[in-house]
Design a protein around this motif. Structure first.
Motif, PDB file in Angstrom:
ATOM      1  N   TYR A  19       0.810  -1.229   0.000  1.00 44.30           N
ATOM      2  CA  TYR A  19       0.000   0.000   0.000  1.00 44.30           C
ATOM      3  C   TYR A  19       0.839   1.273   0.000  1.00 44.30           C
ATOM      4  O   TYR A  19       0.334   2.362  -0.277  1.00 44.30           O
ATOM      5  CB  TYR A  19      -0.972  -0.006   1.191  1.00 44.30           C
ATOM      6  CG  TYR A  19      -2.098  -0.994   0.996  1.00 44.30           C
ATOM      7  CD1 TYR A  19      -3.130  -0.739   0.092  1.00 44.30           C
ATOM      8  CD2 TYR A  19      -2.102  -2.214   1.668  1.00 44.30           C
ATOM      9  CE1 TYR A  19      -4.150  -1.652  -0.120  1.00 44.30           C
ATOM     10  CE2 TYR A  19      -3.123  -3.144   1.473  1.00 44.30           C
ATOM     11  CZ  TYR A  19      -4.147  -2.852   0.570  1.00 44.30           C
ATOM     12  OH  TYR A  19      -5.156  -3.769   0.359  1.00 44.30           O
ATOM     13  N   PHE A  20       2.125   1.163   0.360  1.00 42.38           N
ATOM     14  CA  PHE A  20       3.018   2.335   0.349  1.00 42.38           C
ATOM     15  C   PHE A  20       4.252   1.999  -0.497  1.00 42.38           C
ATOM     16  O   PHE A  20       5.390   2.209  -0.075  1.00 42.38           O
ATOM     17  CB  PHE A  20       3.420   2.716   1.772  1.00 42.38           C
ATOM     18  CG  PHE A  20       2.259   2.995   2.685  1.00 42.38           C
ATOM     19  CD1 PHE A  20       1.610   4.223   2.659  1.00 42.38           C
ATOM     20  CD2 PHE A  20       1.786   2.013   3.550  1.00 42.38           C
ATOM     21  CE1 PHE A  20       0.527   4.484   3.494  1.00 42.38           C
ATOM     22  CE2 PHE A  20       0.710   2.263   4.390  1.00 42.38           C
ATOM     23  CZ  PHE A  20       0.066   3.495   4.354  1.00 42.38           C
ATOM     24  N   SER A  21       4.017   1.467  -1.696  1.00 44.83           N
ATOM     25  CA  SER A  21       5.104   0.950  -2.532  1.00 44.83           C
ATOM     26  C   SER A  21       6.099   2.033  -2.954  1.00 44.83           C
ATOM     27  O   SER A  21       7.296   1.782  -3.045  1.00 44.83           O
ATOM     28  CB  SER A  21       4.538   0.247  -3.767  1.00 44.83           C
ATOM     29  OG  SER A  21       3.672   1.112  -4.473  1.00 44.83           O
ATOM     30  N   PHE A  61       6.984   4.750  -1.251  1.00 42.32           N
ATOM     31  CA  PHE A  61       7.826   5.036  -0.089  1.00 42.32           C
ATOM     32  C   PHE A  61       8.917   3.971   0.064  1.00 42.32           C
ATOM     33  O   PHE A  61      10.070   4.276   0.403  1.00 42.32           O
ATOM     34  CB  PHE A  61       6.971   5.097   1.186  1.00 42.32           C
ATOM     35  CG  PHE A  61       7.775   5.173   2.459  1.00 42.32           C
ATOM     36  CD1 PHE A  61       8.361   6.367   2.861  1.00 42.32           C
ATOM     37  CD2 PHE A  61       7.968   4.045   3.250  1.00 42.32           C
ATOM     38  CE1 PHE A  61       9.114   6.432   4.028  1.00 42.32           C
ATOM     39  CE2 PHE A  61       8.715   4.098   4.419  1.00 42.32           C
ATOM     40  CZ  PHE A  61       9.282   5.300   4.809  1.00 42.32           C
TER      41      PHE A  61
END
Length: 414
Positions: A127-129, A131
């Motif tokens: 979901y925070f690829s 980052f």
């Protein structure tokens, strides 16, 4: 057949000499401070690489490591062999009968210690690829890799820590070791499947690759183990000792590595499985294992760990927030997962925490995993640096944190 020139050979020998000398010096310093040799060897690589030597004395760095592509290619061959041999000796430390003897408790600790870190390591990067450093690759594959990276435990580091703390021959020690063994086997199997998804060099389809991988794993841990157990007494009796068993072990290690490399799942998996099958044999003596360990740990392992520092500028690629995020996920996943598994197995809260801290050691396995992912373009250099730092921090903190959590507990001896 093309051969190295005179200058290539001189350059290669200078590279090997510099790497081994500095690795030995810093390994000795690390051990003086009660730290694993790998910490010193990694530091030696950072000093010899673009981070320090390349910044302070760029001419010397270019002369040694950047001016001769042919020598670098030969050095890469040494490093490839080193990785295969490192996984081979990691496999030698796996004792399947120990896993069976610990039964449900070991299974509970290892599965929860695998599943919880895997889920945390998968969800956040998915979901925070951006980052976590995914640019334009496959987000699912990237997240699967991160889940695997968070879930693997470094068995050799765990064994060393337990021996240093005099906990190896305790119920807790045996459970941690057995759980780490199961972790390693399942973790490397998952990673081999991830590599097969990438289709690196295999002529087989994805389904065929996964099927053959599972069959090969089953064969090596059952029939392969039986065959080795039958053949080893003849080898020990008829061939010169220890030369016979050592040369044949290396030969079959490279054959297994070649087979899994051909499959497209990386040579290390074949070497690891051969090590498991060989190390579990009652006819593979502790003396023979010790000779193999000494040879690999003092020659090939330093070359591999120093080579890590030669690839990347650790200062330029250091990302504090990313490193803290990777550390937080790694600590939370292992301590909660393995700790809860131990609590379910009958340990009290402090002992369960100690099991979680013990299973949290990542060490060399994490670095090997990260390097393969980096070489295959699955992760970027910033994430690789974060994974290396995480491997070092978890290895260095595992023992002290176990001591802290067991201050007032009496551990049951076997």
């Amino acid at each position: 057949m093309e051969s190295l020139s005179h200058q290539d050979v001189v350059n290669l020998f200078l590279q090997l000499a510099a790497m081994l000398l500095l690795a030995r010096v810093f390994a000795e310093i690390a051990q003086k401070f009660k730290q694993p040799a790998v910490v010193g060897e990694l530091l030696a690589g950072i000093i010899l690489g673009p981070t320090i030597l390349g910044t302070l004395v760029p001419g010397a760095f270019d002369f040694l490591f950047a001016s001769n592509p042919s020598a670098n290619l030969a050095l890469d061959g040494f490093v490839q062999i080193a990785v295969v041999l490192l996984l081979f000796i990691a496999g030698l430390e796996v004792e399947l009968h120990l896993v069976w003897s610990q039964g449900k408790s070991a299974l509970s600790i290892s599965l929860l210690g695998l599943v919880v870190p895997f889920v945390l390591g998968f969800i956040f990067p998915y979901y925070f690829s951006t980052f976590f450093g995914l640019a334009d690759g496959d987000r699912l594959l990237f997240s699967l890799f991160m889940g695997t990276a968070m879930s693997i435990t470094a068995l050799p580091v765990v064994v060393r820590i337990l021996m240093d703390m005099n906990l190896f021959k305790t119920r807790m020690g045996m459970l941690i070791v057995a759980s780490a063994m199961v972790n390693d086997i399942i973790g490397w199997l998952i990673f081999s499947v991830i590599l097969s998804f990438m289709g690196k060099g295999s002529s087989l389809s994805l389904a065929q690759t996964i099927g053959v991988t599972l069959l090969f794993t089953f064969f090596m841990l059952t029939l392969g183990k039986i065959i080795i157990n039958r053949v080893l007494p003849w080898v020990n009796k008829k061939l010169a000792w220890p030369g016979g068993v050592l040369s044949l072990s290396m030969a079959f290690c490279f054959m297994a590595a070649a087979f899994t490399e051909w499959l497209g799942i990386h040579s290390i998996f074949g070497a690891f499985l051969l090590g498991v099958a060989l190390g579990d044999s009652e006819h593979m003596s502790e003396r023979a294992k010790e000779i193999v360990h000494q040879f690999i740990n003092n020659i090939f392992a330093p070359l591999f760990f120093v080579s890590i520092g030669l690839k990347i500028n650790f200062v330029a690629n250091f990302d504090l927030l990313l490193t803290l995020a990777v550390l937080a996920i790694s600590f939370a996943g292992k301590i909660v997962g393995s700790g809860f598994g131990a609590y379910r197995g009958g340990f009290n809260v402090k002992e369960s925490l100690a099991v979680g801290f013990g299973m949290n050691a990542r060490g060399a396995m994490e670095i090997i995993l990260g390097l393969i992912a980096l070489d295959n373009g699955l992760i970027d250099e910033k994430l690789f640096v974060a994974l290396v730092i995480m491997a070092i921090v978890t290895s260095m903190s595992s023992g002290p944190l176990m001591k802290w959590s067991l201050k007032t507990s009496s551990v049951q001896k076997l």
